[in-house]
Design an enzyme around this catalytic site. Structure first.
Site, PDB file in Angstrom:
ATOM      1  N   VAL A 258      -5.017  -8.226   7.978  1.00  0.00           N
ATOM      2  CA  VAL A 258      -4.204  -8.938   6.792  1.00  0.00           C
ATOM      3  C   VAL A 258      -6.278 -10.062   6.873  1.00  0.00           C
ATOM      4  O   VAL A 258      -6.072 -11.222   5.489  1.00  0.00           O
ATOM      5  CB  VAL A 258      -3.630  -8.961   6.331  1.00  0.00           C
ATOM      6  CG1 VAL A 258      -3.497  -9.452   5.119  1.00  0.00           C
ATOM      7  CG2 VAL A 258      -2.973  -7.545   6.044  1.00  0.00           C
ATOM      8  N   GLY A 259      -5.616 -11.136   7.570  1.00  0.00           N
ATOM      9  CA  GLY A 259      -5.396 -12.715   7.671  1.00  0.00           C
ATOM     10  C   GLY A 259      -7.585 -12.322   7.592  1.00  0.00           C
ATOM     11  O   GLY A 259      -8.327 -13.391   6.707  1.00  0.00           O
ATOM     12  N   ALA A 260      -8.033 -12.086   8.121  1.00  0.00           N
ATOM     13  CA  ALA A 260      -9.684 -11.893   8.507  1.00  0.00           C
ATOM     14  C   ALA A 260      -9.412 -11.759   6.951  1.00  0.00           C
ATOM     15  O   ALA A 260     -10.736 -11.637   6.095  1.00  0.00           O
ATOM     16  CB  ALA A 260      -9.676 -10.838   8.802  1.00  0.00           C
TER      17      ALA A 260
ATOM     18  N   GLY B 234      -4.945 -11.447  12.061  1.00  0.00           N
ATOM     19  CA  GLY B 234      -5.223  -9.778  11.790  1.00  0.00           C
ATOM     20  C   GLY B 234      -6.330  -9.048  11.356  1.00  0.00           C
ATOM     21  O   GLY B 234      -6.970  -9.701  10.549  1.00  0.00           O
TER      22      GLY B 234
ATOM     23  N   ILE C  10       0.238  -2.682  -4.034  1.00  0.00           N
ATOM     24  CA  ILE C  10       0.953  -2.523  -5.795  1.00  0.00           C
ATOM     25  C   ILE C  10       1.422  -4.031  -6.056  1.00  0.00           C
ATOM     26  O   ILE C  10       2.651  -4.956  -5.218  1.00  0.00           O
ATOM     27  CB  ILE C  10       2.144  -1.652  -5.556  1.00  0.00           C
ATOM     28  CG1 ILE C  10       1.243  -0.055  -4.828  1.00  0.00           C
ATOM     29  CG2 ILE C  10       2.756  -1.167  -6.579  1.00  0.00           C
ATOM     30  CD1 ILE C  10       2.256   0.713  -4.594  1.00  0.00           C
TER      31      ILE C  10
ATOM     32  N   GLY D 292       2.562  -2.955  -0.270  1.00  0.00           N
ATOM     33  CA  GLY D 292       1.291  -3.800  -0.201  1.00  0.00           C
ATOM     34  C   GLY D 292      -0.012  -3.718  -1.285  1.00  0.00           C
ATOM     35  O   GLY D 292       0.958  -5.104  -1.871  1.00  0.00           O
TER      36      GLY D 292
ATOM     37  N   LYS E  56      11.614  -3.835   2.755  1.00  0.00           N
ATOM     38  CA  LYS E  56      11.139  -3.431   1.645  1.00  0.00           C
ATOM     39  C   LYS E  56      11.974  -3.139   0.561  1.00  0.00           C
ATOM     40  O   LYS E  56      12.110  -3.605  -0.376  1.00  0.00           O
ATOM     41  CB  LYS E  56       9.389  -2.421   2.083  1.00  0.00           C
ATOM     42  CG  LYS E  56       8.542  -2.827   2.856  1.00  0.00           C
ATOM     43  CD  LYS E  56       7.677  -1.773   2.485  1.00  0.00           C
ATOM     44  CE  LYS E  56       7.230  -1.738   3.545  1.00  0.00           C
ATOM     45  NZ  LYS E  56       5.892  -0.419   4.046  1.00  0.00           N
TER      46      LYS E  56
ATOM     47  N   VAL F  89       5.903  -6.366   0.083  1.00  0.00           N
ATOM     48  CA  VAL F  89       6.367  -4.469  -0.235  1.00  0.00           C
ATOM     49  C   VAL F  89       4.974  -4.292  -1.248  1.00  0.00           C
ATOM     50  O   VAL F  89       4.649  -4.373  -2.235  1.00  0.00           O
ATOM     51  CB  VAL F  89       7.723  -5.078  -1.125  1.00  0.00           C
ATOM     52  CG1 VAL F  89       7.931  -3.640  -1.652  1.00  0.00           C
ATOM     53  CG2 VAL F  89       8.378  -5.655  -1.205  1.00  0.00           C
TER      54      VAL F  89
END
Lengths: 441, 441
Positions: free
Chosen positions: B15-17, B13, B138, B136, B207, B134
């Site tokens: 993130v993967g790309a 998706g 950070i 993103g 989270k 948790v």
């Protein structure tokens, strides 16, 4: 790997005593988390008699830290002496040369000798960790060395000196003068008896030099930093900033530009809505802009024995976990030479405060000087100076009037040239004040 | 150690790309910094035809992530599929069992199976890293696992869901309703078509469950979390908060108490001057209170392909550096059982908004109910409801009036009891609104 990681602590001031307390109090937790028990075996300080509030009787005592580095039965040498040469430098070099891991909180030492110390650590296959050297308890060194290792960093900036931030915060909150706030900071222990190292910006510059190297993969170059402290900031500047939607902070900024890397430390007007504007008192904050992560900001205590000890012990825990990061983020041999950006090309908005002689045509002259340098003005605030009612000569004479100018984006060279001409022409009664405005989120 | 760390990415998706792009763009930098070149060798997704904006032709393709975990020639398995069971769980278990390192951004999986996955990773001597799970971009997982390992943590809290924070920020800034802001968030891609997982607080709870375990060394327990989402928050609440000096944020809070650890997710009134109040839009922020470090706050993007990829790749870099932290900060066998605090004993201030029938004695009844439960009131705001001039029945009838109460510190049990009695007595026309006030710096 042995079960016990033997630690020697050189320098038993506030931070040193906190390190002893922390390792004593949370030794078990650390052992559980890291797989090794970190035990203090030796300490070094000049005055053995002084009460430091901690029991040191179980540790070998060395008056000379170099002797401890060379002879003590330890695995990790913790340097909390301070100073960019003398016993701090020689003991750290002795420890690394002997194959001991080193943990230090010494920003001056790193700023001056970071690259050669990194080479020495690498040659001996040991760690040199220094989380506490920048921004006290904030884990910015680890964040740059590890978490953001895969980002291309475009800018790193922050409030890196709690003394200055305390003074500026109080000046704004209470309308007090710089001198009054400095005196309070000294009384409260936030500023040294000789505060020049903090208020002139040198402390911030040392920390910035380290951050720059970590962010951009360049050799540390603390002599290429433009430095301006906060001593020239007046309540008039703080009030004008407030009215215009800004706050004044002493920032250290390192930024990649087309001509190299720009490093600068100076009072900066930052938009009130920005994250950095809201960092008050002795807190520190560091912001990093990376191409993938975007902007992250870390906020926390930049000084204090316990907060600094937290970072010192974090470095020891990393050694206990056998986590070895390259000292400056990559092998020292791969660090690029530092190329200083042409600061004169730095672009941004500028604030100027002028004390203008109250005579016909003065303002026209100012406007012409700005126009001649191609500077566009975003705001002009001219306000009749308040005068004591019965003050002599208060009846319509030519007492200088404060004029505040805010420019649109322009170059430093243009601003300096304009101010020079204005001063030469005798339009102003005092040297003009100039504060850079930083574009921040 | 081989020069090449072979990576397989399951789930392509957003993130993967971004992970593919990041490893391609900054591969050399990563190799320099970590000592190993991280190279993607295999990818897995269902739809091979979809254009993901990155060139995947050089990688082995697996339709089934479990097959990739079991058979691909890789060292690291990156799970970006999502979901707390199904292919995400089975592929991660297969990868760990085979002795592959695992990197995941999957908070639901960790919240539900974190401890057993940690045990599996330990048994196989591999890393299980999840920085992206948790907040993103950070680096809060590394900060808790490593930088603050030696601190006794007393509280961890934060804004952990960008969707909710975006909605609350817009409601406040523009006076819009919850529904309008949610619709905008959906249009801008900040909220899912089915937003319930975000706005009901479940995402924040996942989270928080992970943060709690890392902060307190307890087994993950996501079923012991008190959860309340933001769907009941109205513009009236936001305005009242603003007038009283607060902002409303959806916080996840984990706190050590005398009776155990309290985990709660709910809309919270936070003082405007607090650091957390100033986190706007889709940003996340996490604050940690430690006994030595004091409070540190990390702010940054909590979602987005690139920011999340930054954390995923940071985890891969740690594996390339051969840095092995215990998955949950310490060996899973040493994690304490989670003991839930008696939430009814939670103490703090409370905000209540009541729609009170406009009849004689109503307010006296409310005051008595509060007094009966020992609740002291700090502020009472009663304001005649605005009525449309020509609205039917606007002439002095008994339309309900809004009453805002702010209590001094009291207990949740007292507040709930008082509101129950008030409701039973028929003093109010609608169910009362209650929002907790958090003491923050």
């Amino acid at each position: 790997m042995s079960d016990v990681l033997r630690v020697g602590v050189a320098g038993l001031g506030t931070v040193g005593a906190s390190v002893v307390r922390l390792l004593t109090k949370h030794g078990e937790k650390i052992a559980l988390k890291s797989g090794q028990t970190a035990e203090i075996k030796a300490v070094s300080a000049r005055n053995r008699a002084r009460d430091r509030g901690v029991d040191l009787s179980g540790y070998a005592w060395y008056e000379d830290p170099v002797e401890m580095a060379e002879k003590a039965d330890i695995d990790v040498f913790v340097e909390l002496i301070g100073g960019d040469n003398g016993p701090a430098e020689s003991s750290v070099r002795a420890a690394l040369s002997r194959g001991l891991h080193v943990v230090t909180a010494n920003k001056a030492l790193l700023a001056k000798h970071g690259v050669s110390l990194a080479e020495l650590a690498e040659a001996n296959g040991v760690s040199l960790n220094y989380e506490a050297a920048v921004a006290g308890g904030i884990p910015i060194v680890k964040t740059l060395r590890e978490s953001l290792a895969s980002n291309e960093i475009t800018r790193v900036y922050g409030i890196l000196n709690g003394t200055c931030n305390y003074i500026l915060t109080r000046m704004e909150a209470e309308g007090l003068s710089f001198e009054e706030c400095l005196a309070d900071a000294q009384r409260l222990g936030y500023a040294e008896a000789d505060p020049s190292f903090d208020i002139e910006g040198d402390d911030t510059a040392h920390k910035l030099a380290i951050l720059t190297s970590l962010a951009f993969g360049t050799k540390i170059s603390d002599e290429s930093i433009y430095i301006e402290g906060i001593t020239s900031i007046t309540t008039a500047d703080i009030q004008a900033a407030d009215e215009l939607g800004y706050r004044i902070k002493l920032l250290g900024v390192a930024q990649r530009t087309d001509t190299g890397i720009e490093q600068r430390v100076h009072p900066t007007m930052v938009p009130k809505a920005s994250a950095i504007a809201r960092i008050d008192g002795v807190l520190n904050a560091v912001a990093v802009d990376g191409d993938f992560v975007g902007e992250i900001v870390l906020v926390g205590p930049g000084a204090g024995g316990d907060a600094t000890a937290s970072s010192v012990v974090a470095d020891i825990v990393d050694i206990a976990r056998a986590d070895k990061t390259a000292v400056l983020g990559m092998p020292a041999a791969h660090l690029e030479d530092y190329t200083r950006a042409r600061m004169r090309l730095h672009e941004g908005g500028y604030y100027m405060r002028l004390s203008v002689h109250d005579r016909p045509g003065a303002f026209a002259e100012i406007a012409k000087c700005m126009a001649d340098e191609g500077i566009s003005l975003e705001s002009i605030v001219q306000r009749r100076a308040t005068r004591a009612v019965n003050a002599p000569g208060s009846g319509g004479d030519s007492a200088p009037q404060p004029v505040i100018l805010i420019t649109y984006e322009t170059t430093e060279v243009a601003v300096k040239k304009a101010l020079e001409v204005i001063t030469e022409k005798g339009v102003v009664s005092h040297p003009p004040q100039m504060i850079r405005i930083e574009k921040l989120k």
